[in-house]
Write an enzyme that holds these catalytic residues in place. Structure first.
Site, PDB file in Angstrom:
ATOM      1  CG  ASP A   1      -4.689  12.296  -1.807  1.00 30.79           C
ATOM      2  OD1 ASP A   1      -4.748  11.751  -0.691  1.00 30.79           O
ATOM      3  OD2 ASP A   1      -3.637  12.699  -2.319  1.00 30.79           O
TER       4      ASP A   1
ATOM      5  CD  GLU B   1      -9.469  11.539   0.648  1.00 29.24           C
ATOM      6  OE1 GLU B   1      -9.334  12.582   1.305  1.00 29.24           O
ATOM      7  OE2 GLU B   1      -8.670  10.582   0.695  1.00 29.24           O
TER       8      GLU B   1
ATOM      9  CG  ASP C   1      -4.227   8.247  -0.467  1.00 30.89           C
ATOM     10  OD1 ASP C   1      -5.261   8.566  -1.071  1.00 30.89           O
ATOM     11  OD2 ASP C   1      -3.885   8.737   0.623  1.00 30.89           O
TER      12      ASP C   1
ATOM     13  CG  ASP D   1      -2.265  13.257   4.330  1.00 34.17           C
ATOM     14  OD1 ASP D   1      -2.444  13.816   3.227  1.00 34.17           O
ATOM     15  OD2 ASP D   1      -2.891  12.245   4.684  1.00 34.17           O
TER      16      ASP D   1
ATOM     17  CG  HIS E   1      -7.956   4.807  -1.020  1.00 35.10           C
ATOM     18  ND1 HIS E   1      -7.937   6.087  -0.534  1.00 35.10           N
ATOM     19  CD2 HIS E   1      -6.868   4.199  -0.498  1.00 35.10           C
ATOM     20  CE1 HIS E   1      -6.885   6.259   0.248  1.00 35.10           C
ATOM     21  NE2 HIS E   1      -6.204   5.135   0.281  1.00 35.10           N
TER      22      HIS E   1
ATOM     23  NE  ARG F   1     -10.311   8.488   3.287  1.00 35.16           N
ATOM     24  CZ  ARG F   1      -9.125   8.951   3.709  1.00 35.16           C
ATOM     25  NH1 ARG F   1      -8.018   8.358   3.309  1.00 35.16           N
ATOM     26  NH2 ARG F   1      -9.060  10.002   4.500  1.00 35.16           N
TER      27      ARG F   1
ATOM     28  CB  CYS G   1      -4.349  12.902   7.846  1.00 31.35           C
ATOM     29  SG  CYS G   1      -4.404  11.332   8.763  1.00 31.35           S
TER      30      CYS G   1
ATOM     31  CG  ASN H   1      -6.718   3.634   7.053  1.00 28.39           C
ATOM     32  OD1 ASN H   1      -5.605   3.171   6.856  1.00 28.39           O
ATOM     33  ND2 ASN H   1      -6.934   4.933   7.160  1.00 28.39           N
TER      34      ASN H   1
ATOM     35  CE1 TYR I   1      -3.384   2.831   0.494  1.00 27.84           C
ATOM     36  CE2 TYR I   1      -2.122   3.436   2.453  1.00 27.84           C
ATOM     37  CZ  TYR I   1      -3.108   3.725   1.515  1.00 27.84           C
ATOM     38  OH  TYR I   1      -3.786   4.913   1.585  1.00 27.84           O
TER      39      TYR I   1
ATOM     40  CD  GLU J   1      -9.713   7.033   7.516  1.00 26.13           C
ATOM     41  OE1 GLU J   1      -9.750   5.954   8.160  1.00 26.13           O
ATOM     42  OE2 GLU J   1      -8.692   7.449   6.947  1.00 26.13           O
TER      43      GLU J   1
END
Length: 302
Positions: free
Chosen positions: A86, A113, A84, A56, A111, A159, A121, A212, A41, A189
């Protein structure tokens, strides 16, 4: 078999739990591969911290993330890499471009989001979300981009960060809409408890769910076995390397500045030679390749 097909096969096995150690550069990826990791990952937080020296907070761009993902994926093309992505870095057109860039980079899964583009983050406070329709639009754009990439495929993970600010019902509705739009995996999340985790898995069945694991974050520190028993199909560990590197490097710098000498970080006092460290990153394979090509630089050894 391609890395993405391997990942899909792993996900299709009901007895398989996919463990993805979090890596952020070539060195940490090589260490994980050496130890037998079946899937990696690429953490967005780790990419931002290691490449930019920044937190982040939505600072990394598509180019930062794609370039890092491409490098990591190239180290072991048959090992699936989940990365990721984002928010997709913009509107629908930009999300599509992001997905196609990740496919061409050799990424097996990503993923997306539902935070605003200036995201943060998922384990920090004050997150701002786009509305549910825009989130679903991002997922549809990702699906369209995947379909339009000749010979390409990628696992799409939806996500949502809606749980903390808007509650479970809103988060569940967003994930259900994302799955209906074509997402392969659901990622809530900030799961707060084992009961909430089990409820999520049941409510979204048969869609596979991702956990996660962020120790000292807002979610419990489930072991891989605990996460599997709760019904999750995969887990990512984004701060795995970041967390252990920080105290080790800090300790070594303090030793150097304080006593003038760096002591071993190993309990047995072992120090690692440059050659041993290079071997983690494929020294033997490089020498073998050079000799096979007729190179003479390493005839007398290393």
């Amino acid at each position: 078999m391609s890395a993405v097909q391997k990942l899909r096969n792993m996900l299709a096995d009901p007895d398989k739990f996919i463990v993805c150690p979090g890596v952020y550069d070539g060195y940490t990826a090589r260490i994980a591969l050496q130890e037998g990791a079946e899937c990696l990952y690429m953490t967005g937080a780790g990419t931002t911290m290691s490449r930019l020296g920044m937190p982040d907070m939505g600072i990394a761009t598509l180019n930062d993330m794609r370039d890092n993902a491409a490098m990591i994926a190239s180290l072991s093309p048959n090992t699936p890499l989940i990365a990721d992505a984002d928010t997709g870095y913009g509107g629908a057109i930009m999300v599509g471009r992001t997905v196609q860039a990740y496919i061409r980079a050799g990424v097996a899964g990503l993923h997306l989001e539902d935070q605003v583009v200036s995201k943060r983050c998922g384990h920090l406070k004050g997150k701002q979300l786009v509305d549910a329709a825009e989130f679903t639009c991002r997922i549809r754009a990702a699906v369209l981009a995947r379909q339009q990439t000749a010979g390409g495929d990628i696992l799409l993970i939806a996500r949502t960060d809606a749980l903390q600010a808007r509650g479970y019902a809103e988060a569940l509705a967003r994930l259900r809409a994302a799955v209906a739009a074509g997402a392969d995996v659901a990622f809530l999340e900030g799961v707060a408890s084992s009961a909430e985790a089990a409820r999520l898995v049941a409510d979204l069945a048969p869609t596979p769910c991702l956990f996660n694991n962020v120790p000292a974050g807002v979610s419990p520190d489930f072991s891989t076995r605990e996460a599997q028993l709760l019904g999750f199909r995969m887990a990512i560990y984004p701060v795995l390397a970041l967390e252990v590197v920080y105290p080790a490097v800090r300790r070594a710098v303090r030793q150097l500045l304080g006593s003038g000498r760096v002591q071993s970080v190993e309990e047995d006092g072992k120090r690692w030679s440059p050659r041993e460290l290079f071997e983690v990153c494929g020294l033997a394979e490089c020498v073998k390749f050079d000799r096979a090509a007729g190179g003479t630089g390493w005839l007398e050894g290393v």
